[in-house]
Design a protein around this motif. Structure first.
Motif, mmCIF file in Angstrom:
data_model
loop_
_atom_site.group_PDB
_atom_site.id
_atom_site.type_symbol
_atom_site.label_atom_id
_atom_site.label_comp_id
_atom_site.label_asym_id
_atom_site.label_seq_id
_atom_site.Cartn_x
_atom_site.Cartn_y
_atom_site.Cartn_z
ATOM 1 N N ILE A 1 37.950 43.897 48.327
ATOM 2 C CA ILE A 1 38.462 42.864 49.060
ATOM 3 C C ILE A 1 40.160 42.886 49.235
ATOM 4 N N VAL A 2 40.723 43.270 50.218
ATOM 5 C CA VAL A 2 42.020 43.076 50.281
ATOM 6 C C VAL A 2 42.372 42.150 51.169
ATOM 7 N N MET B 1 49.567 41.303 49.760
ATOM 8 C CA MET B 1 48.210 41.436 49.543
ATOM 9 C C MET B 1 47.787 41.233 48.057
ATOM 10 N N ARG B 2 46.515 40.809 48.033
ATOM 11 C CA ARG B 2 45.878 40.622 46.491
ATOM 12 C C ARG B 2 44.635 41.474 46.719
ATOM 13 N N VAL B 3 44.009 41.589 45.759
ATOM 14 C CA VAL B 3 42.671 42.493 45.895
ATOM 15 C C VAL B 3 41.851 42.212 44.805
ATOM 16 N N ARG B 4 40.411 42.054 45.163
ATOM 17 C CA ARG B 4 39.545 41.757 44.219
ATOM 18 C C ARG B 4 38.318 42.639 44.405
ATOM 19 N N THR B 5 37.658 43.117 43.400
ATOM 20 C CA THR B 5 36.533 44.031 43.409
ATOM 21 C C THR B 5 35.246 43.236 42.954
ATOM 22 N N THR B 6 34.268 43.325 43.800
ATOM 23 C CA THR B 6 32.866 42.654 43.489
ATOM 24 C C THR B 6 32.102 43.685 43.144
ATOM 25 N N ASP B 7 30.887 43.433 43.197
ATOM 26 C CA ASP B 7 29.582 44.352 42.971
ATOM 27 C C ASP B 7 29.530 45.810 43.787
ATOM 28 N N LEU C 1 39.951 33.863 48.845
ATOM 29 C CA LEU C 1 39.592 35.318 48.366
ATOM 30 C C LEU C 1 38.266 34.840 47.565
ATOM 31 N N ALA C 2 38.056 34.021 46.717
ATOM 32 C CA ALA C 2 36.940 33.494 45.878
ATOM 33 C C ALA C 2 35.664 33.315 46.978
ATOM 34 N N TRP C 3 35.755 32.584 47.921
ATOM 35 C CA TRP C 3 34.818 32.090 48.989
ATOM 36 C C TRP C 3 34.208 33.230 49.691
ATOM 37 N N VAL D 1 40.429 28.197 39.315
ATOM 38 C CA VAL D 1 40.472 29.286 40.101
ATOM 39 C C VAL D 1 39.123 30.177 39.564
ATOM 40 N N GLY D 2 38.258 30.558 40.650
ATOM 41 C CA GLY D 2 37.122 31.438 40.285
ATOM 42 C C GLY D 2 35.818 30.779 39.940
ATOM 43 N N SER D 3 35.980 29.358 39.514
ATOM 44 C CA SER D 3 34.708 28.475 39.390
ATOM 45 C C SER D 3 33.860 28.393 40.279
ATOM 46 N N ARG D 4 32.671 28.227 40.071
ATOM 47 C CA ARG D 4 31.602 27.850 41.350
ATOM 48 C C ARG D 4 31.992 26.625 41.825
#
Length: 364
Positions: A76-77, A66-72, A85-87, A183-186
């Motif tokens: 997300i796991v 798993m990787r994890v990302r926190t948004t506002d 994940l970015a999408w 990675v991560g760009s619009r």
């Protein structure tokens, strides 16, 4: 047109009077201030959630991690790719912004979030099934109709999987095209979103994610609670209001000024409506908890049709009704109480039935 000094003064007075009287002005999408969470809390949750769902992957005999990302608003796991994940991060925040607009429209006093909301997306159906069986029990494996996603109140999380199959081809790996975009760009998110829309099940994939995320938001904002019963038609109808995907939208989903017709649900409803043109099932849907145990395609479609009608044509009554549901103090909800609350807001069932039938017959 140029405004005179007097007209400017009049405008200012009208604005001040409106504010003093409590008039609420709608904000543009995305204008609401996102919640702020304690950084130490977020870091601890990220570690705990990653470890918990890595263990699920191990029990599913998956070599992924798993990787994890926190948004506002979300943690997300997932074991899907970085691009996925970015999408997904962009999509979930768009849904949350639309939900904020819905809260404004309903004039609902939402609960404040004290921590990010958890969304778990598995790369494969097999991984998802292991998680679902752990939550729902071993009888899950014998079920003929397995879910494609669900919200669980005990975990306070929604669980979905990648229905497009993209992550089964290259789980957790960004291909060379994705790396070249950055990675991560619009630009990279848009590039990936276009590729994802070409996959089979891309629309149903978006609908499932949006549906379950709406449940997650609705329960945490206080519309519904696991500690008290609420009508299934309202719970599911609200989630299906948000569902419709958009092939022309960059992310595959967008919210404008209002919600569009959910055409797959409309077609399911009209198919069932042919065998029940008098809507004899309406009292069961609105007032009986047994409806929740027999939800089929027509049942879900009926819940959507009812909620969509109320949202479009009976907005004030729906807002009042949702507030009543949110402020009920008792966990049990009898059929009689359901009927009383509904009719207190929407009036007689007979008139409601007539107006609803007329509206839905014209829907396209």
């Amino acid at each position: 047109m140029r405004m005179t000094i007097k007209s400017c003064q009049l405008f200012v007075w009208i604005l001040l009077i409106a504010l003093l009287c409590g008039v609420r002005f709608p904000q543009p999408l995305g204008a609401s201030e996102p919640p702020r969470f304690d950084a130490d809390l977020v870091k601890r949750l990220e570690g705990e959630l990653c470890a918990r769902y890595d263990a699920v992957l191990s029990r599913a005999d998956s070599s992924n991690r798993m990787r994890v990302r926190t948004t506002d608003r979300f943690i997300i796991v997932t074991d899907a790719s970085e691009s996925y994940l970015a999408w997904l991060s962009e999509l979930l925040e768009r849904v949350a912004q639309a939900f904020d607009q819905f809260v404004e429209t309903m004039e609902f006093e939402a609960c404040e979030l004290d921590s990010p909301l958890t969304v778990v997306l598995f790369a494969t159906r097999e991984e998802f099934d292991v998680m679902a069986a752990e939550i729902r029990g071993e009888s899950y494996w014998q079920s003929e109709s397995k879910p494609t996603g669900f919200y669980n109140a005990r975990y306070n999380a929604c669980f979905v999987y990648d229905r497009t199959g993209y992550s089964q081809e290259a789980p957790g790996i960004s291909d060379s095209r994705e790396e070249s975009v950055g990675v991560g760009s619009r630009r990279r998110v848009n590039h990936f979103a276009r590729a994802l829309k070409e996959r089979d099940n891309s629309e149903t994939n978006v609908c499932t994610i949006v549906h379950e995320t709406t449940h997650l938001l609705a329960y945490n904002y206080g519309f519904f609670s696991a500690r008290r019963e609420s009508p299934s038609w309202a719970i599911e109808g609200m989630a299906m209001l948000f569902e419709p995907s958009s092939g022309s939208a960059t992310l595959g989903w967008r919210f404008g000024k209002t919600f569009p017709v959910n055409r797959p649900r409309l077609y399911d409803f009209k198919d069932g409506f042919e065998s029940d043109p008098n809507l004899t099932m309406l009292p069961e849907v609105l007032f009986h908890d047994s409806f929740a145990q027999t939800l089929d395609d027509y049942g879900y479609a009926t819940a959507w049709a009812l909620f969509y009608y109320c949202y479009r044509k009976r907005t004030h009554e729906l807002a009042e009704y949702l507030t009543i549901l949110a402020t009920r103090r008792y966990p049990a909800y009898s059929d009689e109480a359901r009927r009383e609350d509904f009719q207190a807001c929407f009036g007689s069932l007979e008139q409601f039935q007539q107006d609803f039938r007329r509206f839905i017959n014209r829907a396209q």
